[in-house]
Design a protein around this motif. Structure first.
Motif, PDB file in Angstrom:
ATOM      1  N   PHE A  15       0.845  -1.192   0.000  1.00 15.70           N
ATOM      2  CA  PHE A  15       0.000   0.000   0.000  1.00 15.70           C
ATOM      3  C   PHE A  15       0.884   1.247   0.000  1.00 15.70           C
ATOM      4  O   PHE A  15       1.802   1.373   0.820  1.00 15.70           O
ATOM      5  CB  PHE A  15      -0.920   0.011   1.222  1.00 15.70           C
ATOM      6  CG  PHE A  15      -2.035  -0.985   1.119  1.00 15.70           C
ATOM      7  CD1 PHE A  15      -3.282  -0.617   0.626  1.00 15.70           C
ATOM      8  CD2 PHE A  15      -1.832  -2.308   1.476  1.00 15.70           C
ATOM      9  CE1 PHE A  15      -4.308  -1.543   0.499  1.00 15.70           C
ATOM     10  CE2 PHE A  15      -2.850  -3.242   1.360  1.00 15.70           C
ATOM     11  CZ  PHE A  15      -4.087  -2.867   0.867  1.00 15.70           C
ATOM     12  N   VAL A  16       0.599   2.147  -0.933  1.00 11.79           N
ATOM     13  CA  VAL A  16       1.322   3.419  -1.040  1.00 11.79           C
ATOM     14  C   VAL A  16       0.279   4.517  -0.908  1.00 11.79           C
ATOM     15  O   VAL A  16      -0.596   4.666  -1.769  1.00 11.79           O
ATOM     16  CB  VAL A  16       2.066   3.528  -2.384  1.00 11.79           C
ATOM     17  CG1 VAL A  16       2.922   4.795  -2.414  1.00 11.79           C
ATOM     18  CG2 VAL A  16       2.924   2.294  -2.630  1.00 11.79           C
ATOM     19  N   VAL A  17       0.358   5.282   0.180  1.00 12.70           N
ATOM     20  CA  VAL A  17      -0.732   6.190   0.535  1.00 12.70           C
ATOM     21  C   VAL A  17      -0.199   7.596   0.788  1.00 12.70           C
ATOM     22  O   VAL A  17       0.637   7.810   1.676  1.00 12.70           O
ATOM     23  CB  VAL A  17      -1.465   5.676   1.793  1.00 12.70           C
ATOM     24  CG1 VAL A  17      -2.592   6.632   2.175  1.00 12.70           C
ATOM     25  CG2 VAL A  17      -2.012   4.266   1.544  1.00 12.70           C
ATOM     26  N   GLU A  18      -0.663   8.537  -0.012  1.00 14.02           N
ATOM     27  CA  GLU A  18      -0.340   9.948   0.233  1.00 14.02           C
ATOM     28  C   GLU A  18      -1.267  10.482   1.319  1.00 14.02           C
ATOM     29  O   GLU A  18      -2.494  10.297   1.249  1.00 14.02           O
ATOM     30  CB  GLU A  18      -0.506  10.766  -1.045  1.00 14.02           C
ATOM     31  CG  GLU A  18      -0.230  12.248  -0.842  1.00 14.02           C
ATOM     32  CD  GLU A  18      -0.488  13.093  -2.079  1.00 14.02           C
ATOM     33  OE1 GLU A  18      -0.915  14.251  -1.914  1.00 14.02           O
ATOM     34  OE2 GLU A  18      -0.263  12.607  -3.202  1.00 14.02           O
ATOM     35  N   CYS A  19      -0.696  11.142   2.310  1.00  9.37           N
ATOM     36  CA  CYS A  19      -1.476  11.640   3.441  1.00  9.37           C
ATOM     37  C   CYS A  19      -1.341  13.153   3.567  1.00  9.37           C
ATOM     38  O   CYS A  19      -0.227  13.665   3.727  1.00  9.37           O
ATOM     39  CB  CYS A  19      -1.007  10.997   4.746  1.00  9.37           C
ATOM     40  SG  CYS A  19      -1.298   9.219   4.849  1.00  9.37           S
ATOM     41  N   SER A  20      -2.462  13.844   3.526  1.00  9.46           N
ATOM     42  CA  SER A  20      -2.453  15.271   3.826  1.00  9.46           C
ATOM     43  C   SER A  20      -2.344  15.460   5.331  1.00  9.46           C
ATOM     44  O   SER A  20      -2.572  14.530   6.120  1.00  9.46           O
ATOM     45  CB  SER A  20      -3.740  15.923   3.321  1.00  9.46           C
ATOM     46  OG  SER A  20      -4.844  15.505   4.115  1.00  9.46           O
ATOM     47  N   SER A  21      -2.038  16.672   5.750  1.00  9.60           N
ATOM     48  CA  SER A  21      -1.975  16.951   7.183  1.00  9.60           C
ATOM     49  C   SER A  21      -3.340  16.723   7.827  1.00  9.60           C
ATOM     50  O   SER A  21      -3.426  16.270   8.978  1.00  9.60           O
ATOM     51  CB  SER A  21      -1.516  18.394   7.426  1.00  9.60           C
ATOM     52  OG  SER A  21      -2.355  19.310   6.739  1.00  9.60           O
ATOM     53  N   TYR A  22      -4.419  16.988   7.103  1.00  7.48           N
ATOM     54  CA  TYR A  22      -5.755  16.784   7.653  1.00  7.48           C
ATOM     55  C   TYR A  22      -5.991  15.303   7.939  1.00  7.48           C
ATOM     56  O   TYR A  22      -6.594  14.935   8.960  1.00  7.48           O
ATOM     57  CB  TYR A  22      -6.839  17.271   6.687  1.00  7.48           C
ATOM     58  CG  TYR A  22      -6.676  18.669   6.165  1.00  7.48           C
ATOM     59  CD1 TYR A  22      -5.947  19.632   6.860  1.00  7.48           C
ATOM     60  CD2 TYR A  22      -7.259  19.050   4.968  1.00  7.48           C
ATOM     61  CE1 TYR A  22      -5.811  20.921   6.375  1.00  7.48           C
ATOM     62  CE2 TYR A  22      -7.135  20.335   4.468  1.00  7.48           C
ATOM     63  CZ  TYR A  22      -6.401  21.266   5.170  1.00  7.48           C
ATOM     64  OH  TYR A  22      -6.266  22.530   4.684  1.00  7.48           O
ATOM     65  N   GLN A  23      -5.529  14.435   7.032  1.00  9.61           N
ATOM     66  CA  GLN A  23      -5.706  12.995   7.222  1.00  9.61           C
ATOM     67  C   GLN A  23      -4.858  12.479   8.378  1.00  9.61           C
ATOM     68  O   GLN A  23      -5.298  11.645   9.164  1.00  9.61           O
ATOM     69  CB  GLN A  23      -5.368  12.257   5.928  1.00  9.61           C
ATOM     70  CG  GLN A  23      -6.396  12.482   4.829  1.00  9.61           C
ATOM     71  CD  GLN A  23      -5.940  11.959   3.485  1.00  9.61           C
ATOM     72  OE1 GLN A  23      -4.797  12.162   3.072  1.00  9.61           O
ATOM     73  NE2 GLN A  23      -6.821  11.279   2.775  1.00  9.61           N
ATOM     74  N   VAL A  24      -3.627  12.977   8.486  1.00 13.67           N
ATOM     75  CA  VAL A  24      -2.759  12.562   9.591  1.00 13.67           C
ATOM     76  C   VAL A  24      -3.367  12.983  10.925  1.00 13.67           C
ATOM     77  O   VAL A  24      -3.325  12.240  11.917  1.00 13.67           O
ATOM     78  CB  VAL A  24      -1.346  13.157   9.430  1.00 13.67           C
ATOM     79  CG1 VAL A  24      -0.462  12.774  10.620  1.00 13.67           C
ATOM     80  CG2 VAL A  24      -0.695  12.678   8.129  1.00 13.67           C
ATOM     81  N   ASP A  25      -3.969  14.165  10.948  1.00  6.45           N
ATOM     82  CA  ASP A  25      -4.568  14.690  12.171  1.00  6.45           C
ATOM     83  C   ASP A  25      -5.704  13.795  12.672  1.00  6.45           C
ATOM     84  O   ASP A  25      -6.035  13.808  13.860  1.00  6.45           O
ATOM     85  CB  ASP A  25      -5.102  16.104  11.907  1.00  6.45           C
ATOM     86  CG  ASP A  25      -4.971  17.025  13.108  1.00  6.45           C
ATOM     87  OD1 ASP A  25      -4.402  16.597  14.131  1.00  6.45           O
ATOM     88  OD2 ASP A  25      -5.419  18.181  13.021  1.00  6.45           O
ATOM     89  N   LEU A  26      -6.293  13.015  11.764  1.00  3.28           N
ATOM     90  CA  LEU A  26      -7.413  12.139  12.114  1.00  3.28           C
ATOM     91  C   LEU A  26      -6.995  10.670  12.170  1.00  3.28           C
ATOM     92  O   LEU A  26      -7.845   9.779  12.123  1.00  3.28           O
ATOM     93  CB  LEU A  26      -8.534  12.322  11.082  1.00  3.28           C
ATOM     94  CG  LEU A  26      -9.225  13.693  11.084  1.00  3.28           C
ATOM     95  CD1 LEU A  26     -10.042  13.883   9.814  1.00  3.28           C
ATOM     96  CD2 LEU A  26     -10.106  13.847  12.320  1.00  3.28           C
ATOM     97  N   ALA A  27      -5.682  10.414  12.260  1.00  2.53           N
ATOM     98  CA  ALA A  27      -5.177   9.035  12.280  1.00  2.53           C
ATOM     99  C   ALA A  27      -4.228   8.844  13.461  1.00  2.53           C
ATOM    100  O   ALA A  27      -3.006   8.780  13.290  1.00  2.53           O
ATOM    101  CB  ALA A  27      -4.477   8.712  10.957  1.00  2.53           C
ATOM    102  N   PRO A  28      -4.763   8.748  14.675  1.00  2.00           N
ATOM    103  CA  PRO A  28      -3.907   8.725  15.862  1.00  2.00           C
ATOM    104  C   PRO A  28      -3.009   7.508  16.002  1.00  2.00           C
ATOM    105  O   PRO A  28      -2.002   7.567  16.704  1.00  2.00           O
ATOM    106  CB  PRO A  28      -4.914   8.794  17.025  1.00  2.00           C
ATOM    107  CG  PRO A  28      -6.209   8.311  16.440  1.00  2.00           C
ATOM    108  CD  PRO A  28      -6.196   8.754  15.019  1.00  2.00           C
ATOM    109  N   THR A  29      -3.343   6.392  15.345  1.00  4.86           N
ATOM    110  CA  THR A  29      -2.487   5.198  15.477  1.00  4.86           C
ATOM    111  C   THR A  29      -1.802   4.840  14.158  1.00  4.86           C
ATOM    112  O   THR A  29      -1.474   3.684  13.913  1.00  4.86           O
ATOM    113  CB  THR A  29      -3.289   3.986  16.003  1.00  4.86           C
ATOM    114  OG1 THR A  29      -4.223   3.542  15.008  1.00  4.86           O
ATOM    115  CG2 THR A  29      -4.038   4.334  17.278  1.00  4.86           C
TER     116      THR A  29
END
Length: 465
Positions: free
Chosen positions: A165-179
């Motif tokens: 899996f290759v996943v681009e993450c915006s800061s908004y997505q990281v902010d909602l992914a605590p683990t």
């Protein structure tokens, strides 16, 4: 689709029913969650209802009963102020997560060892993400590409052993992914961006840091002070860190010397690859992107020979410094994604002689910041609403014509470049939004490609299908 089974038989509230939000709702329902969804846009609510998603105004639900609140990344979590639904979730003590976190939990539940590369940073995310996916696919690996690059993560195939899996993450997505815990996490760089949603540069940096802090291997660009400090902090916390740089020598990681990517480990350094001649990876910004991609691929078991082969065949990211055609000594470059001056600078920095097509709906500041690159421009062909202002900025420094339309600009630039005996580039790098003449930058880029394809004697470098 990835059916989200980790909330099976549990009540879940969801807000935001755009493209990724609707996909998330469907994935939760498919996994057996009892979803209630809402959106401030009545049309989105109606569409979700037609798709079989239970909808209700979240102001009236039993919040303490909810197992989780799933928020679409485009909805404000903290700044400029939390969305009303966020306030309700906080008041009830309900955890707030996003689609990337749901993916992370599914992976952990069903295939915790499947390779997972996550990419974030202010600039270069999409190119780096596409490059990694290309290297993996070209080496024969089952590869899923998604996230902020345009494909909702929960629409990908489910996690399983040997699926990458290759996943681009915006800061908004990281902010909602605590683990968030990728096998390899990349933080490319940090410059001021999205501060309307993060409040301060420090908060923005803190959010980005979470992605690499939870990584098996953290790949961190150290050419800015925020990232350099993050690399030190993450390493002290016990995470394996591979530093990358396009400016300085690093002791353990990868760095660029011009087009050469050097791998360093334990005080020893060796040439890993030379990007000279790879049109899709020109420029120092792409040297950084490439170094990051290499480090991540090495971390998940790709061989150096497989990486070199993938780099050589990389077709480029569509609309981003993409070589699309060639006629004798002239290369035609689609950089339609450059919708402001800062975005246009990397492409203009990567070629020595440029017949530059620029203009559209102007952004604040125009092209004044590009003045140091004007010596590379043989002639400019100006289109759209910005043409008069751009002409005033170019003044006597750069010859120009006001072409008006993209079709005329391509024809005139191609004719002038073909009369030039020195290798050159006809480049669409507008430094403007597209909305005065085109629906979006993708349509503008496709129009450029179409005009290039219609020229006599051009060999296309991309598939027009």
């Amino acid at each position: 689709m990835i059916a989200v089974t980790t909330f099976k038989d549990k009540p879940v509230a969801l807000f935001g029913l755009g493209g990724s939000g609707l996909a998330t709702a469907k994935a939760l329902v498919a996994g057996g969650a009892r979803v209630v969804a809402w959106d401030d846009n009545p049309d989105s609510v109606a569409k979700a209802a037609v798709e079989g998603i239970a909808t209700a105004d979240l102001r009236g639900i039993d919040w303490p009963a909810q197992a989780a609140f799933v928020l679409s990344p485009g909805v404000p979590l903290t700044h400029p102020k939390p969305h009303w639904s966020v306030d309700l979730a906080h008041a009830a003590g309900v955890e707030i997560i996003g689609d990337v976190e749901l993916f992370v939990r599914e992976r952990r539940a069903h295939a915790p060892d499947c390779p997972f590369i996550a990419i974030t940073g202010t600039n270069g995310k999409s190119t780096t993400t596409a490059l990694i996916a290309h290297i993996l696919r070209s080496s024969g690996r089952d590869t899923q590409l998604g996230g902020n690059i345009g494909t909702a993560i929960l629409t990908l195939d489910p996690p399983k052993a040997e699926r990458y899996f290759v996943v681009e993450c915006s800061s908004y997505q990281v902010d909602l992914a605590p683990t968030l815990n990728p096998s390899a996490g990349i933080l490319l760089n940090l410059t001021p961006d999205h501060l309307d949603r993060h409040g301060t540069m420090q908060h923005y940096a803190d959010v980005k840091e979470r992605l690499v802090a939870g990584s098996g291997t953290a790949v961190i660009g150290v050419d800015d002070s925020f990232c350099a400090l993050i690399a030190d902090r993450v390493e002290r916390a016990g995470v394996k860190v591979r530093r990358i740089s396009k400016r300085v020598v690093v002791a353990d990681g990868l760095y660029a010397e011009g087009s050469r990517i050097i791998e360093a480990h334990g005080g020893a350094a060796s040439l890993l690859v030379d990007l000279d001649g790879i049109e899709t990876l020109k420029g120092s910004h792409n040297a950084q992107n490439t170094a990051a991609a290499i480090a991540a691929c090495l971390a998940v078991g790709v061989s150096r020979d497989e990486i070199r082969a993938g780099l050589k065949s990389f077709p480029g990211l569509k609309h981003r410094m993409q070589p699309v055609g060639r006629r004798v000594q002239v290369v035609f470059v689609n950089d339609s994604k450059a919708t402001n001056a800062d975005a246009a600078a990397p492409a203009l920095s990567s070629y020595d002689r440029i017949y530059w097509i620029a203009g559209g709906l102007p952004k604040e500041g125009g092209i004044v910041s590009l003045a140091p690159l004007f010596p590379r421009i043989v002639k400019a062909y100006l289109i759209g609403e910005a043409a008069p202002a751009f002409a005033a900025t170019l003044g006597e420094a750069v010859p120009y014509e006001i072409s008006g339309t993209l079709e005329k600009a391509v024809a005139h630039a191609a004719a002038d470049a073909s009369a030039d005996t020195t290798p050159s580039a006809v480049m669409l790098s507008p430094a403007c939004a597209s909305f005065d003449q085109f629906k979006n930058f993708e349509v503008r880029g496709d129009a450029f490609v179409g005009h290039v394809a219609g020229l006599d004697g051009v060999t296309m470098l991309i598939d027009l299908g």
